[in-house]
Structures are given as C-alpha cells and as structure tokens.
Design an enzyme around this catalytic site. Structure first.
Site, PDB file in Angstrom:
ATOM      1  N   GLY A  39       0.665  -1.039  -0.089  1.00 51.48           N
ATOM      2  CA  GLY A  39      -0.037   0.214  -0.016  1.00 51.48           C
ATOM      3  C   GLY A  39       0.966   1.283  -0.099  1.00 51.48           C
ATOM      4  O   GLY A  39       0.385   2.331  -0.423  1.00 51.48           O
ATOM      5  N   GLY A  40       2.078   1.260   0.279  1.00 47.99           N
ATOM      6  CA  GLY A  40       2.899   2.367   0.000  1.00 47.99           C
ATOM      7  C   GLY A  40       2.594   3.532   1.067  1.00 47.99           C
ATOM      8  O   GLY A  40       2.221   3.111   2.182  1.00 47.99           O
ATOM      9  N   HIS A 445     -32.550  18.307  -2.808  1.00 45.62           N
ATOM     10  CA  HIS A 445     -32.838  19.297  -1.836  1.00 45.62           C
ATOM     11  C   HIS A 445     -33.115  18.457  -0.574  1.00 45.62           C
ATOM     12  O   HIS A 445     -33.918  17.602  -0.693  1.00 45.62           O
ATOM     13  CB  HIS A 445     -33.792  19.864  -2.063  1.00 45.62           C
ATOM     14  CG  HIS A 445     -34.155  21.308  -1.213  1.00 45.62           C
ATOM     15  ND1 HIS A 445     -33.399  22.386  -0.413  1.00 45.62           N
ATOM     16  CD2 HIS A 445     -35.048  21.275  -0.145  1.00 45.62           C
ATOM     17  CE1 HIS A 445     -33.918  22.740   0.308  1.00 45.62           C
ATOM     18  NE2 HIS A 445     -35.076  22.131   0.718  1.00 45.62           N
TER      19      HIS A 445
HETATM   20  P1  FAD Z   1       4.056   5.689  -2.770  1.00 44.41           P
HETATM   21  O1  FAD Z   1       2.744   5.388  -2.024  1.00 44.41           O
HETATM   22  O2  FAD Z   1       5.249   6.328  -1.984  1.00 44.41           O
HETATM   23  O3  FAD Z   1       4.648   3.896  -2.748  1.00 44.41           O
HETATM   24  C1  FAD Z   1       5.956   3.563  -3.039  1.00 44.41           C
HETATM   25  C2  FAD Z   1       6.306   2.358  -2.578  1.00 44.41           C
HETATM   26  O4  FAD Z   1       7.318   1.651  -3.113  1.00 44.41           O
HETATM   27  C3  FAD Z   1       6.553   2.180  -1.006  1.00 44.41           C
HETATM   28  O5  FAD Z   1       5.741   1.186  -0.411  1.00 44.41           O
HETATM   29  C4  FAD Z   1       8.138   1.838  -1.008  1.00 44.41           C
HETATM   30  O6  FAD Z   1       8.347   1.468   0.244  1.00 44.41           O
HETATM   31  C5  FAD Z   1       8.326   0.892  -2.106  1.00 44.41           C
HETATM   32  N1  FAD Z   1       9.593   1.070  -2.639  1.00 44.41           N
HETATM   33  C6  FAD Z   1      10.434   1.968  -2.886  1.00 44.41           C
HETATM   34  N2  FAD Z   1      11.671   1.593  -3.496  1.00 44.41           N
HETATM   35  C7  FAD Z   1      11.584   0.270  -3.590  1.00 44.41           C
HETATM   36  C8  FAD Z   1      12.364  -0.662  -3.811  1.00 44.41           C
HETATM   37  N3  FAD Z   1      13.754  -0.509  -4.557  1.00 44.41           N
HETATM   38  N4  FAD Z   1      12.097  -1.748  -3.845  1.00 44.41           N
HETATM   39  C9  FAD Z   1      10.862  -2.432  -3.274  1.00 44.41           C
HETATM   40  N5  FAD Z   1       9.983  -1.398  -2.837  1.00 44.41           N
HETATM   41  C10 FAD Z   1      10.194   0.052  -3.039  1.00 44.41           C
HETATM   42  N6  FAD Z   1      -2.376  11.893  -1.629  1.00 44.41           N
HETATM   43  C11 FAD Z   1      -3.790  11.933  -2.156  1.00 44.41           C
HETATM   44  O7  FAD Z   1      -4.245  11.653  -3.095  1.00 44.41           O
HETATM   45  N7  FAD Z   1      -4.839  12.068  -0.979  1.00 44.41           N
HETATM   46  C12 FAD Z   1      -4.291  12.017   0.349  1.00 44.41           C
HETATM   47  O8  FAD Z   1      -5.176  12.355   1.225  1.00 44.41           O
HETATM   48  C13 FAD Z   1      -3.167  12.083   0.741  1.00 44.41           C
HETATM   49  N8  FAD Z   1      -2.835  12.195   1.921  1.00 44.41           N
HETATM   50  C14 FAD Z   1      -1.499  12.112   2.282  1.00 44.41           C
HETATM   51  C15 FAD Z   1      -0.967  12.386   3.515  1.00 44.41           C
HETATM   52  C16 FAD Z   1       0.159  12.328   3.987  1.00 44.41           C
HETATM   53  C17 FAD Z   1       0.559  12.371   5.482  1.00 44.41           C
HETATM   54  C18 FAD Z   1       1.342  11.919   3.000  1.00 44.41           C
HETATM   55  C19 FAD Z   1       2.618  11.891   3.159  1.00 44.41           C
HETATM   56  C20 FAD Z   1       0.787  11.906   1.763  1.00 44.41           C
HETATM   57  C21 FAD Z   1      -0.106  11.930   1.229  1.00 44.41           C
HETATM   58  N9  FAD Z   1      -0.850  11.651   0.023  1.00 44.41           N
HETATM   59  C22 FAD Z   1      -2.275  11.739  -0.306  1.00 44.41           C
HETATM   60  C23 FAD Z   1       0.229  11.522  -1.093  1.00 44.41           C
HETATM   61  C24 FAD Z   1       0.146   9.935  -1.502  1.00 44.41           C
HETATM   62  O9  FAD Z   1       0.265   9.411  -0.493  1.00 44.41           O
HETATM   63  C25 FAD Z   1       1.171   9.692  -2.625  1.00 44.41           C
HETATM   64  O10 FAD Z   1       0.786  10.687  -3.659  1.00 44.41           O
HETATM   65  C26 FAD Z   1       1.053   8.371  -3.041  1.00 44.41           C
HETATM   66  O11 FAD Z   1       1.335   7.378  -2.029  1.00 44.41           O
HETATM   67  C27 FAD Z   1       1.968   7.910  -4.153  1.00 44.41           C
HETATM   68  O12 FAD Z   1       1.648   6.801  -4.728  1.00 44.41           O
HETATM   69  P2  FAD Z   1       2.972   5.886  -5.421  1.00 44.41           P
HETATM   70  O13 FAD Z   1       2.420   4.747  -5.635  1.00 44.41           O
HETATM   71  O14 FAD Z   1       3.697   6.740  -6.347  1.00 44.41           O
HETATM   72  O15 FAD Z   1       4.174   5.951  -4.190  1.00 44.41           O
END
Ligand code: FAD
Ligand code: NAI
Length: 467
Positions: A39-40, A445
């Site tokens: 879930g990142g 409404h």
């Molecule tokens: P990420 O979610 O960052 O996932 C990347 C994943 O890759 C991570 O799990 C990491 O561990 C993994 N990874 C990295 N390198 C490696 C590797 N070499 N090998 C294996 N795994 C690796 N966005 C919204 O749209 N709405 C919101 O309400 C919102 N609230 C937020 C609140 C907070 C406090 C924060 C910090 C962010 C928020 N965001 C929100 C932004 C949102 O979390 C990000 O835009 C989103 O998670 C990006 O998704 P992504 O898949 O690009 O990367």
C-alpha cells in the site's frame, strides 16, 4: 529464474493498481515491496492514517464545540490518544491487508524485499536477511514513490523534530506544535492536533497557504483556520530549528526582516516530498533522472529505456494517490495495445481540513495567466438550508466558465463534503459541460450540492436563486 510479463517495483497506489490492471489484462505480473505491508506511503503513512486521525479529531471537535448548539449536553469529555492511534493503526491494518488479498485474488506474485536492476529485463529482490533472488521480465514499472524532504539546516530527530510519518504516531498531544510549511500536510496534521487541544503555529515561506489552490479558496481557508485558532506566520523564512531537551526552538525572519524565535515542544517539517529512487540501482540500466531527481518519462510514461516505465510520485506531476493510480492503469493498458488517456488538468486536489477544500481544472490565476476570457460564478454555503441544518456554514463554491462558450474550465469549493462533491466537477468537465448544463440538472434538496447548481447559475447568467 521466475519469469513475468510485468514486474512492478513499489506497492503504493500507483504500483498495486497497476498490478491489478495488469493481471486483469492477462499479464503474468509480479510486484516487489520492500516493507512487509502493501500500500505504500498512502495506505501506511499517508492518506489513510491521516484521514483516520482527521476523522477522530473532528468527532472530538464537534463534541467539544458544536454539540451544545444542537442541544446535546456532555458533562465530561476526554481524549485517549493511545486508543485514537490504535484505531488509526487498525484502519491501516485492514486496508493494507485488503491489498494483500487483492494481490492474491488476482494471482499476482508478491516479493518482499528491495527491488534493484541487474539489467533492463532482470530484477534482483534483496530480502531483509540479505538473501536475494532474481526474476526475469519483459516490462518493468518503477513505482517507488516519494519521501519527505527537509531543509539543509534541519536535523529530523524523529522525536521532537518530525515529519508526517512521526506526526501520525505521537504518544502525547503537543502543547505547542510548530508547523514548518503551510501546505497540505501542515494544515491537515496541524488541524488534527489543534482540534485535540494543541496550540498550532504555521510558518510559511510564501505570502499564502496552499499555493497552487485557487487564491480565493486559499484566503478563505486561512480565514477559517485562524477562526479555529491556528496561528500563521506568512512570508516568513525559517533559518534555524534547534532541539533543547523537550523543547524545539524555531528561528525565522518575517517579511520585514525581523527575527522571531518561536518555542514549541514539537516541530513538524512539512515542506514537500522528494522522488525516491534509492536502492534501485538505476545506473545499471542508465535510466535518466531529471533535474529534480524524478525518473524522466515521455508522454507515455516510458523512460529512456523502452521496456522500463515509471509512474506516481517518482515522476513529474502532482504527488497524489489518484494521479499515481491513473498512471498505473495508463501504462498497463498501453502495454496491452489499448489507447488510454489521462487528462492531467482534471486530476482533482483535495485538502481534508474542516471545511474541506477541493479544486479541479484551472484556478482563476491560471485562467488569467493563460489569457482566457472567463466569468466566475460563486455561491456561499451559508445560504443553503442544508448548511444551516448541520451548522457547517463556512465556505463557498466557485465555478469558472469560458466567457464565450460557457464551458466550465475550473471548479473550486471550500465547504462541508467538498472532497466528495468535487467528483461532480470532474464529471462535468470530463464531459465538457457548460455552467448552464450543471445549472439545469436537478440537485437533491437539501444538500451541499445545491451550492454547485447555484454557483453554476451565477456563472451562466448571474441568476442564482437563493441569493
Ligand atoms: P508510494 O505510495 O510512495 O509507494 C511507493 C512504494 O514503493 C513504497 O511502499 C516503498 O516502500 C516502495 N519502494 C520504494 N523503493 C523500493 C524498492 N527499491 N524496492 C521495493 N519497494 C520499494 N494523496 C492523496 O491523493 N490524498 C491524500 O489524502 C493524501 N494524503 C497524504 C497524507 C500524507 C501524510 C502523505 C505523506 C501523503 C499523502 N498523499 C495523499 C500523497 C500520497 O500518499 C502519494 O501521492 C501516493 O502514495 C503516491 O503513490 P506511489 O504509488 O507513487 O508511491
Ligand atoms: P506541499 O508542497 O503541499 O507544501 C509545502 C509548503 O511548504 C508550501 O506551502 C511551501 O511554500 C512551504 N515551504 C517550502 N519551503 C519552506 C520553507 N523553507 N519555510 C517555510 N515554508 C516552506 O508539501 P507537503 O505539505 O509536505 O505535502 C507533500 C505532498 O504530499 C503534497 O505535494 C501533496 O501532493 C501530498 N499530500 C496530499 C494530501 C491530499 O491530497 N489531501 C495530503 C497530504 C499530502
């Protein structure tokens, strides 16, 4: 060596959604995640936990400030922060387990470990115990997301000088939380602790909060948050952040050049995030980065190496979960020979303060900059029966339409449930509706959505009904 059609590195909203769509399209799919939970950032330390705490703290705020007006009396009100954080953790746990279930259901192979390039078609997965395994693939999608940035002179000690990740797990309510950066994270997490009783002071470098949002919304949000008790230092440059025991001292210069010294017990550094490519060993395949450290991609989200793609926070564009998801779907559908499209102008932005703030399309400032002749319609929430019934009277809807064609080019709102209502704006704009089209649709409404219709009426012919 196991072989796949698509290997995705990173299981955030970009990566896991790409994996599901790839599996749906019949690709043999694997996903690599370095952490034990899927879930990142979004699901573990971002969107979901922050919203859980925002919701909990809002219940408290309502009980403290608003119940009495509704005739509800509470004699004793307390906060069990430990329980609140545990509930948040359980929401995260259920959500991340849900992703693991979806991987299983879609027969996606999940590897736990750090993914790194051996070649363009071979990825090594290194587990925590340093054992490793290599896998072969036709295509790779880099979805490694982002990490918080700091300022060069700040040492994040993760105890008192913290980022959003630690702010989601505090064991005590700050007495005085100093927030560096008046952007989305600062205002959302600042709101959580303000509601729970902390003094919250935001120090922002620019002359406004939430730069990038329509200026009128930014002003209204500032006004409402000030009314709630949040304090602001705008046009103020932080110069030093120092920990002294359980205290944190933030020194800054205001717009007149005067030095101020603010003392708190926690400082939340929320000045943006950086793309994360550490550990990928991109050098092995010579994938290019741009000047901001983001993986460089073309309009098809393809890197300079033809079988390697990148999506989400690690590439240019808004750092938003739903933008990452769209990109994941786009890439795998393209690989399957389909013709997907993403309209980046129609990726909505939302801030989950109360009232919520949301916008899509051009802001008024952008419309001006682009030389578009436009007209604006707006409608205040306080004029709605629904808002008076609930007591949520702050905010307004603002619709920007093309002067000549009446096509909606910007849709912005601050008010109750704006985060959900913005979907109406996206739908309208995706189908290129005119303001009059919206105004002629029946809106139930009493709802907050009626403000949308009224603002559309105002934009079309200045004929809002309830003003
Ligand atoms: P990420 O979610 O960052 O996932 C990347 C994943 O890759 C991570 O799990 C990491 O561990 C993994 N990874 C990295 N390198 C490696 C590797 N070499 N090998 C294996 N795994 C690796 N966005 C919204 O749209 N709405 C919101 O309400 C919102 N609230 C937020 C609140 C907070 C406090 C924060 C910090 C962010 C928020 N965001 C929100 C932004 C949102 O979390 C990000 O835009 C989103 O998670 C990006 O998704 P992504 O898949 O690009 O990367
Ligand atoms: P941000 O870019 O939203 O805000 C950072 C703020 O810090 C800006 O207002 C900027 O002017 C200010 N700033 C920069 N340098 C400064 C300095 N030296 N001193 C004082 N202020 C300074 O970044 P934030 O809040 O860290 O969030 C990161 C990303 O996470 C955002 O881009 C957003 O896309 C995403 N996010 C999205 C959420 C949502 O969709 N509701 C919630 C939280 C995060």
């Amino acid at each position: 060596m196991s072989e796949f059609d698509v290997v995705i590195i990173g299981s955030g909203p970009g990566g896991y959604v790409a994996a599901i769509r790839a599996a749906q399209l019949g690709f043999r799919t694997a996903i690599i995640e370095k952490y034990p939970t899927m879930g990142g950032t979004c699901l573990n330390v971002g969107c979901i936990p922050s919203k859980a705490l925002l919701d909990s703290s809002e219940h408290f705020e309502n009980a403290k400030r608003n119940f009495a007006e509704h005739g509800i009396e509470i004699s004793e009100l307390g906060i069990d922060l430990k329980k609140m954080v545990e509930r948040k953790n359980s929401v995260v746990d259920q959500t991340t387990k849900g992703i693991a279930y979806l991987m299983d259901k879609n027969k996606i192979t999940v590897y736990e470990g750090v993914g790194s390039f051996v070649s363009a078609t071979e990825i090594k997965v290194t587990r925590k115990d340093n054992s490793s395994e290599s896998i072969k693939t036709r295509y790779v999608i880099i979805a490694t997301g982002s990490k918080p940035v700091s300022l060069p002179f700040i040492t994040i000690d993760k105890e008192r000088i913290i980022t959003s990740t630690e702010a989601l797990n505090l064991t005590q309510i700050p007495r005085h939380l100093l927030v560096i950066g008046g952007g989305v994270i600062g205002l959302e997490l600042g709101s959580v602790y303000l509601r729970l009783g902390a003094e919250v002071t935001v120090i922002e470098y620019l002359d406004k909060i939430t730069p990038g949002m329509d200026g009128a919304l930014s002003k209204e949000l500032l006004k409402v948050l000030k009314k709630q008790g949040m304090k602001f230092w705008l046009s103020t440059t932080v110069t030093k952040v120092e920990r002294k025991g359980d205290k944190v001292i933030v020194e800054a210069k205001d717009k007149k050049g005067e030095v101020l010294s603010l003392e708190g017990d926690y400082a939340l550094v929320a000045v943006g995030r950086r793309p994360y490519t550490d550990g990928l060993n991109l050098e092995a395949v010579k994938v290019k980065l741009d000047d901001k450290g983001r993986v460089e991609v073309n309009e098809n989200l393809q890197t300079n190496i033809p079988n390697i793609y990148a999506i989400g926070d690690v590439v240019k564009g808004a750092m938003l979960a739903h933008k990452a998801e769209e990109e994941g779907i786009f890439v795998v559908e393209s690989l399957a020979g389909q013709n997907p499209h993403i309209n980046y102008n129609l990726i909505p932005g939302v801030i989950y303060t109360w009232p919520e703030v949301a916008g899509v399309g051009y802001t008024e400032e952008q419309a001006k900059e682009k030389g578009i002749s436009y007209k604006v319609g707006s409608f205040p929430m306080r004029a709605l029966g629904r808002s008076r019934a609930s007591g949520d009277t702050d905010g307004f809807v603002k619709i920007i339409a093309d002067e000549k064609t009446d096509e909606v080019i910007g849709f912005h709102m601050i008010g109750a449930r704006a985060a959900d209502l913005i979907a109406d704006g996206v739908t309208a704009m995706e189908f290129r509706a005119s303001a009059e089209d919206i105004a002629r649709m029946s809106h139930a409404h009493p709802t907050y959505a009626e403000a949308v219709r009224e603002a559309a009426l105002d934009a079309t012919e200045k004929r809002a009904l309830h003003m």
